[in-house]
Write a protein that holds these residues in place. Structure first.
Motif: not given
Length: 116
Positions: A56-59, A65
């Motif tokens: 999955g992806s980090t948010k 960011k």
């Protein structure tokens, strides 16, 4: 019982770096997504970063960011938040968070102050 213990906060000058750690116990760490939130007095607690269980992806919040990185070490039951290029507006109490099946858990928080 579930425990989340944050550490690593402190006072840092603008442009500096800190690494927060959150040591978890009382649950199967590798099976839980982990998050960092922050809160300043008079404002709602906001999500800073989230890391899933595997893959999955980090948010990240738009405001962090490219400057903050969340990571986890399942062998150590620990989640980290590397914070670089810190700004005064990053000053807040930072909280570790997890949850599943309708249950939500919070750490006690660690203060981060960015000031010259």
């Amino acid at each position: 019982q579930v425990q989340l213990v944050e550490s690593g906060g402190g006072l840092v000058q603008p442009g500096g770096s800190l690494r927060l750690s959150c040591a978890a116990s009382g649950f199967t760490f590798s099976m839980y997504a982990m998050s960092w939130y922050r809160q300043v007095p008079g404002k709602e607690r906001e999500l800073v970063a989230r890391i899933p269980t595997a893959g999955g992806s980090t948010k990240y919040a738009d405001s962090v960011k490219g400057r903050f990185t969340i990571s986890r070490d399942n062998a150590k039951n620990t989640v980290y938040l590397q914070m670089n290029s810190l700004k005064p507006e990053d000053t807040a109490v930072y909280y570790c968070n997890t949850g599943r099946d309708g249950r939500i858990y919070w750490g006690q928080g660690t203060q981060v102050t960015v000031s010259s």
